[in-house]
Design a protein around this motif. Structure first.
Motif, PDB file in Angstrom:
ATOM      1  N   MET A 181      -0.151 -22.041  25.094  1.00 53.24           N
ATOM      2  CA  MET A 181       1.312 -22.217  25.173  1.00 53.24           C
ATOM      3  C   MET A 181       2.029 -20.879  25.296  1.00 53.24           C
ATOM      4  SD  MET A 181       3.745 -24.405  22.641  1.00 53.24           S
ATOM      5  CE  MET A 181       2.370 -25.177  21.833  1.00 53.24           C
ATOM      6  N   LYS A 182       1.381 -19.826  24.785  1.00 54.20           N
ATOM      7  CA  LYS A 182       2.103 -18.551  24.787  1.00 54.20           C
ATOM      8  C   LYS A 182       2.269 -17.977  26.201  1.00 54.20           C
ATOM      9  CE  LYS A 182      -1.560 -15.098  23.661  1.00 54.20           C
ATOM     10  NZ  LYS A 182      -1.839 -14.627  24.973  1.00 54.20           N
ATOM     11  N   ASN A 183       1.529 -18.511  27.150  1.00 53.21           N
ATOM     12  CA  ASN A 183       1.678 -18.030  28.521  1.00 53.21           C
ATOM     13  C   ASN A 183       2.446 -18.992  29.432  1.00 53.21           C
ATOM     14  OD1 ASN A 183       0.372 -15.815  27.656  1.00 53.21           O
ATOM     15  ND2 ASN A 183      -1.371 -15.982  29.064  1.00 53.21           N
ATOM     16  N   ILE A 184       3.178 -19.903  28.807  1.00 53.55           N
ATOM     17  CA  ILE A 184       4.041 -20.787  29.596  1.00 53.55           C
ATOM     18  C   ILE A 184       5.486 -20.286  29.501  1.00 53.55           C
ATOM     19  CG2 ILE A 184       5.009 -23.122  29.772  1.00 53.55           C
ATOM     20  CD1 ILE A 184       2.406 -24.227  28.695  1.00 53.55           C
ATOM     21  N   ARG A 185       6.187 -20.333  30.632  1.00 51.38           N
ATOM     22  CA  ARG A 185       7.630 -20.023  30.599  1.00 51.38           C
ATOM     23  C   ARG A 185       8.358 -21.146  31.321  1.00 51.38           C
ATOM     24  NH1 ARG A 185       5.568 -17.050  27.784  1.00 51.38           N
ATOM     25  NH2 ARG A 185       5.689 -14.770  27.615  1.00 51.38           N
ATOM     26  N   ASN A 186       9.344 -21.727  30.656  1.00 50.86           N
ATOM     27  CA  ASN A 186      10.156 -22.776  31.283  1.00 50.86           C
ATOM     28  C   ASN A 186      11.562 -22.251  31.501  1.00 50.86           C
ATOM     29  OD1 ASN A 186       8.059 -24.744  31.094  1.00 50.86           O
ATOM     30  ND2 ASN A 186       8.535 -24.927  28.903  1.00 50.86           N
ATOM     31  N   PHE A 187      11.989 -22.289  32.735  1.00 53.09           N
ATOM     32  CA  PHE A 187      13.336 -21.762  32.988  1.00 53.09           C
ATOM     33  C   PHE A 187      14.031 -22.539  34.107  1.00 53.09           C
ATOM     34  CE2 PHE A 187      12.749 -19.319  36.968  1.00 53.09           C
ATOM     35  CZ  PHE A 187      11.361 -19.366  37.071  1.00 53.09           C
ATOM     36  N   CYS A 188      15.351 -22.470  34.068  1.00 55.56           N
ATOM     37  CA  CYS A 188      16.142 -23.113  35.114  1.00 55.56           C
ATOM     38  C   CYS A 188      17.026 -22.051  35.766  1.00 55.56           C
ATOM     39  CB  CYS A 188      16.996 -24.237  34.548  1.00 55.56           C
ATOM     40  SG  CYS A 188      18.132 -23.677  33.282  1.00 55.56           S
TER      41      CYS A 188
END
Lengths: 598, 395
Positions: free
Chosen positions: A1-8
């Motif tokens: 999870m530490k290498n996931i980035r969620n952005f808009c």
């Protein structure tokens, strides 16, 4: 999870959101050359043509940074006020947002309201100054605007150009370094947020979600909390440019779900997905049933097409759950539907999709908002008026209330006077005026929503020479002095042309409506009187003079083919007209009241 | 049977209302005539050996050509096509070109019909339209031309803003006084991209007045009828035996070959037109490649054209022909859509009994098939385009 980035991405229309997104996909190798096209994420033709995003989209990119592999989920959001609820849910699915600002145009109202939404959701904001390559770019001043707004350091503002690809690497680095990794517990019961859905005619509804806690597995029995319906997860996966099926999507990640649902109304944006046997205790907050703001009648041009129209609307509703409709009938137009839309753009989109995707030629009547009427007999019972003809007789009426909005307008200081006069003409009351910078002013008004429906956008654009942006949200009902203005053609009332108008403006608008209709209704072989009336009182009158000459003098060798084509074109135009009594009314006449100042 | 149209794309000056193809520079006249001659030769097979009944010099201003040029063109047609014994050969001519000498010379050529562009017998009207001639030239040339030609038509324009009914009546009276056998009379029309169009837009000229045009038209229909003219097409009035054969072929679907820049041709199920540019035209013919664009006509196209042209003429739209060419469904549909206009008195159905063969003695109305024909009434004529469009079938 530490290498996931969620952005808009938060941006105003035309500030280059879609192009910048294209570059991110390029740069991370998420698209092959063969797949490349402009506005990759906008999948509807309508979106590409108009340069707007109507649906939310999501795409997953893989990116290696400092020797580590990262998963970047970009959630692309609609940029129009009609879809602000969808935007709010997309924001809730992210930890960070790129705030894209056009280096020439600076920050706009729509951007600010979405930015506030993002800040409320504790999103990390990465300001990106786009289009720095343009000769008209003004990076220093716009950077100052951004710094003022966010209270950030000028160094935090990334300079980029979606067109040339300049600065894209820095944007990606910032996404990884500045946006926090998602927090969530993969061992807790499943809790996932639905932020959008797409209708696929072969596979049913595809639900897009962000897993907050737990995980969702292929074959798992799941439940949607708001609708309380259970399904099996036939397929789950991640959203690359094409869907990539997976066995499991874990906390922190974004994915799609296919359950065989055939009706988009079962998938509500903002709803929570959980496990059916071991459900989460908490639904994700912020869920709302979206309510239509604008209503209009949709009728087939040819009365025989009513059943086909119904079938088309039902199909359309399968992939656009925000469209609602109920059968109604009009003395002038026969059988049709009263439809509810999120706003004016949504209404236009529905009409256009009916024509493009279902080949239906329709007439849309004068749009209106939803009023509350109370009669003297039962002053406490609400009568909801979604159609002007439902307004009770004025003599029995106790009072009418109409929906109000809080409008935010950002404009240049030079245009404050113009914008104010427009808003006051539109029955607005100013509540606040803030100078964001010496040049840019934010104005707040309380206004009746109905006034936005009536040619507000176009006029705002005109009075501000295009330098004004606009956003609103509803603030409830207020009492109002409304009358119904009816239009009579050839002495017959055409109910589909009736409109509810504030008593003080009725005279002027009635007159303008008559003038506009005179312009739009083609001449026929007899004089056609056009009258505007309130009750039995005629407030305005125009006459369309009879057509006396409708033949060209010459028709020799060279004229025949050209003339035939001309007349065929004329006849095609007539197919879009509706016969009411013995008068033929073109489609656009029904919307004429919206463009009274053209 | 077929016709040949030859376009002469030159004028001395531009009339304000005209949107035909022409040039006011005569520099290329020789090379253009050369190209016309070559085009006739290059396209000699397009009419499939149909015999030529009519030759028509239109323009522009064909009367700008000298006698030997006209001779050369006519001769080329004769050398490349089979021409009937007494073809109708028309020359469009402007009064200022028709000197007595020229009229006498023309009368010695095979040209047997003059179409004279009078437009008005009043100088103020002519000035307003930027015509190259004046009223006295018109009168003079008519008095001479009628001595040498028995088949003369003149053009008259009505519906000119501020033209009183009296003035229009006077125009017609003068025309009748010369005993012409044919009148083509047009409502002044504002075509896009003409000087008239921009003058009206800028307010330099008053806009056209439909009510006035209608009044003039009704007067025209009435007075020509009193003088024994037959109103055989919206804008054409002829004494019996003096209808324009060439123009009639346009409305009756006969084949024609158009020679010259911008000229149109018709070959049954195909229309074709030449490029509207003198230089391009000449260059293409020099390369032996006539600059023609073709358009194939679908059944619907042909039906629509028949409706459009039929409703303009006294021959109307024949139900027999519609049924034979387009089928009974199309006929039924036509009858249905026409009902509304019949009820409004704009169209009517006329039963024309026509003997199937010459009746023998004692045979009376037997063996005759009655054919119903759909026609515009006098009231419907001025609305014929709109009515035709309603009767069209769209694909």
């Amino acid at each position: 999870m530490k290498n996931i980035r969620n952005f808009c991405i938060i941006a105003h229309i035309d500030h280059g959101k879609s192009t910048l997104a294209d570059r991110l996909l390029d740069f991370t190798g998420s698209v092959t050359d063969r797949e490349k096209q402009d506005q990759l994420l906008d999948s509807m033709d309508l979106e590409r043509e108009r340069g707007i995003t109507i649906k939310s989209h999501a795409i997953q990119m893989d990116y290696e940074f400092n020797g580590e592999k990262y998963v970047l989920n970009l959630i692309d959001t609609p940029g129009h006020v009609d879809f602000s609820y969808e935007v709010s849910r997309s924001i809730a699915a992210c930890e960070g947002a790129l705030l894209i600002v056009d280096a020439a145009q600076s920050i706009q109202a729509q951007t600010i309201s979405n930015l506030y939404l993002a800040l409320e959701n504790d999103l990390e904001i990465i300001p990106v100054l786009n289009k720095v390559d343009l000769p008209s770019a003004n990076p220093e001043e716009v950077t100052d605007d951004i710094v003022d707004l966010l209270g950030c350091d000028p160094e935090d503002v990334i300079h980029a150009s979606g067109k040339t690809g300049f600065g894209i690497e820095n944007v990606l680095a910032a996404v990884i370094n500045r946006i926090p990794a998602p927090k969530g517990n993969p061992d807790e019961p499943l809790q996932a947020l639905i932020f959008d859905s797409v209708y696929n005619p072969f596979r049913g509804v595809e639900t897009y979600f962000r897993v907050i806690n737990g995980s969702i597995k292929k074959g798992q029995e799941i439940k949607f909390i708001a609708t309380n319906k259970k399904y099996f997860a036939d397929e789950v996966g991640t959203l690359k440019l094409k869907q990539l099926p997976k066995k499991e999507i874990k906390a922190g990640d974004v994915g799609y779900l296919i359950t065989g649902i055939k009706d988009a109304r079962e998938v509500k944006v903002g709803d929570t997905i959980t496990d059916s046997k071991e459900p989460t205790k908490n639904a994700i907050s912020g869920f709302e049933d979206v309510k239509p703001m604008v209503f209009a009648g949709i009728y087939p041009v040819d009365t025989e097409d009513y059943e086909e129209l119904r079938a088309s609307m039902e199909k359309l509703q399968l992939n656009d759950a925000s469209l609602i409709f109920a059968p109604e009938s009009s003395a002038a137009l026969g059988f049709g539907f009263r439809c509810g839309f999120l706003g004016m753009l949504h209404m236009e989109i529905i009409q256009e999709r009916l024509e493009r995707e279902f080949d239906m030629t329709v007439i849309t009547t004068v749009p209106n908002v939803s009023y509350h009427a109370y009669t003297k007999k039962q002053p406490d019972d609400i009568i909801i008026v979604n159609n002007p003809s439902d307004l009770p007789d004025p003599s029995t009426l106790d009072r009418v209330e109409e929906p109000y909005i809080k409008a935010t307008i950002i404009t240049k200081a030079d245009f404050v006077g113009n914008v104010m006069s427009l808003c006051i003409e539109k029955r607005g009351q100013i509540t606040n005026q803030t100078y964001l910078t010496t040049e840019r002013v934010e104005l707040n008004f309380d206004m009746p929503l109905a006034e936005i429906v009536f040619d507000f956008y176009d006029r705002l654009k005109t009075v501000s020479k295009g330098y004004a942006s606009f956003d609103y949200h509803p603030i409830g009902m207020k009492p109002s002095k409304l009358v119904r203005v009816d239009i009579l053609l050839n002495a017959q009332t055409v109910d589909a042309l009736s409109a509810l108008i504030h008593a003080d403006n009725a005279q002027t608008i009635g007159k303008k409506m008559c003038e506009k209709l005179k312009e739009l209704i083609p001449r026929q072989q007899f004089d056609i009187p056009i009258q505007a009336a309130i009750g039995a009182k005629i407030i305005s009158r125009e006459t369309i003079k009879a057509l006396r000459k409708d033949v060209t003098a010459k028709c020799y060798g060279g004229d025949i083919s050209r003339k035939r084509k001309l007349l065929e074109k004329q006849k095609k135009g007539k197919k879009r007209m509706r016969q009411v009594g013995n008068v033929e009314i073109p489609q656009q006449a029904f919307m004429a009241v919206l463009k009274l100042n053209d | 049977m077929a016709g040949i149209y030859i376009h002469i794309p030159f004028c001395k000056q531009a009339c304000y209302y005209c949107d035909f193809h022409f040039s006011t520079s005569l520099k290329k006249k020789d090379s253009l005539i050369n190209a016309l001659i070559n085009e006739i030769k290059l396209r000699k097979h397009t009419l499939q050996n149909k015999r030529i009944e009519t030759i028509y010099f239109g323009g522009g201003t064909p009367s700008l050509l000298n006698i030997s040029e006209l001779h050369l063109l006519i001769e080329t047609v004769y050398n490349n096509f089979e021409v009937v014994e007494t073809p109708e050969i028309t020359l469009e001519a402007n009064p200022d070109d028709l000197t007595t000498e020229k009229i006498i010379e023309l009368s010695k050529t095979p040209i047997n019909r003059l179409s004279i562009g009078v437009q008005s017998f009043f100088d103020d009207d002519l000035k307003m339209m930027n015509r190259a001639h004046n009223a006295s030239e018109s009168k003079k040339c008519l008095s001479v031309a009628t001595q040498y030609f028995n088949n003369i038509t003149i053009d008259l324009i009505y519906g000119i803003p501020n033209m009183s009914l009296q003035k229009w009546h006077k125009n017609l009276e003068i025309a009748f006084s010369f005993s012409v056998n044919h009148i083509s009379s047009y409502a002044l029309t504002v075509e896009p991209k003409t000087a008239l169009h921009s003058f009206i837009n800028s307010g330099k000229y008053p806009p056209l007045n439909e009510a006035l045009a209608l009044q003039h038209f009704n007067h025209l229909v009435e007075t020509t009828a009193q003088q024994g003219f037959v109103h055989y097409e919206i804008s054409n009035f002829g004494k019996p035996q003096f209808f324009s054969k060439h123009n009639t072929s346009y409305w009756q679907g006969k084949w024609y070959l158009g020679i010259g820049p911008s000229a149109h041709s018709f070959f049954g199920d195909q229309r074709a037109w030449n490029v509207s540019n003198n230089a391009k035209y000449i260059a293409a013919i020099e390369k032996k490649e006539p600059p023609v664009t073709h358009e194939n006509l679908s059944n619907n196209d042909r039906f629509n054209e028949y409706i459009m042209t039929g409703l303009r003429t006294i021959w109307g739209v024949s139900f027999n022909r519609v049924e034979t060419e387009f089928g009974s469904n199309t006929l039924n549909r036509l009858k249905k859509t026409a009902e509304k206009f019949i009820a409004e008195g704009l169209l009517n159905i006329v039963n024309e009994a026509k003997p199937s063969s010459t009746p023998k003695k004692g045979e009376f109305l037997q063996n005759t098939s009655s054919n119903s024909v759909l026609k515009t009434t006098n009231k419907g004529k001025f609305l014929a385009d709109g009515i035709a469009a309603e009767l069209f079938i769209l694909s």
